[in-house]
Design a protein around this motif. Structure first.
Motif: not given
Length: 161
Positions: A85-86, A88, A109-110, A113
């Motif tokens: 989920k983290v 990008d 990473l987002k 994140g």
């Protein structure tokens, strides 16, 4: 006469199938041997590459994955890590950049994140490889956060020589 021709055709098809099987075996085994011949980068080469990547990029996590020595190795690793989920997924290829020359995996990473170490280790292991350490810059030196199997981390400081 018909029976004789049928036996000949069946025999020829079996012979052709046999040759294709043998050829496939030798071709695939050559590819496997070729990948086994590749060696991992020396630690000093990997550390220099890690430092450069970390200086040039932001919002990333940089991981050393043992055994990542060819582009085909990257397929399963990318597939698993890009699902986190983290990650990008708009950066790199599905959020993951891999360098088989240095065995380094860069994870985009987002914003804000943070990777869960346990999930990271599991994603890499599920692809058949081992996540060894994560690199971070800290006070002008490179730190290696070595992963333990229980997902705890041991920090090792690397200084330039």
């Amino acid at each position: 006469m018909y029976f004789h021709n049928s036996c000949f055709i069946i025999g020829f098809k079996m012979y052709r199938l046999f040759l294709i099987t043998i050829f496939s075996f030798f071709v695939s085994s050559n590819f496997i041997v070729a990948n086994e011949d590749k060696e991992e980068a020396r630690p000093e080469v990997r550390l220099a590459a890690a430092e450069k990547i970390l200086l040039d990029s932001s919002n990333i996590s940089l991981i050393y994955v043992e055994g990542l020595v060819c582009p085909s190795c990257a397929i399963g690793i990318r597939k698993n890590l890009s699902k986190m989920k983290v990650v990008d997924n708009t950066r790199f290829k599905d959020g993951i950049d891999m360098n088989p020359e240095t065995q380094l995996v860069t994870i985009a990473l987002k914003e804000g994140g943070v990777l869960n170490t346990k999930d990271l280790i599991e994603c890499v292991e599920d692809a058949g490889y081992a996540a060894i350490e994560e690199y971070k810059l800290h006070d002008s030196h490179l730190d290696a956060h070595k992963f333990n199997h229980d997902a705890s981390v041991k920090i090792v400081h690397h200084t330039k020589k």
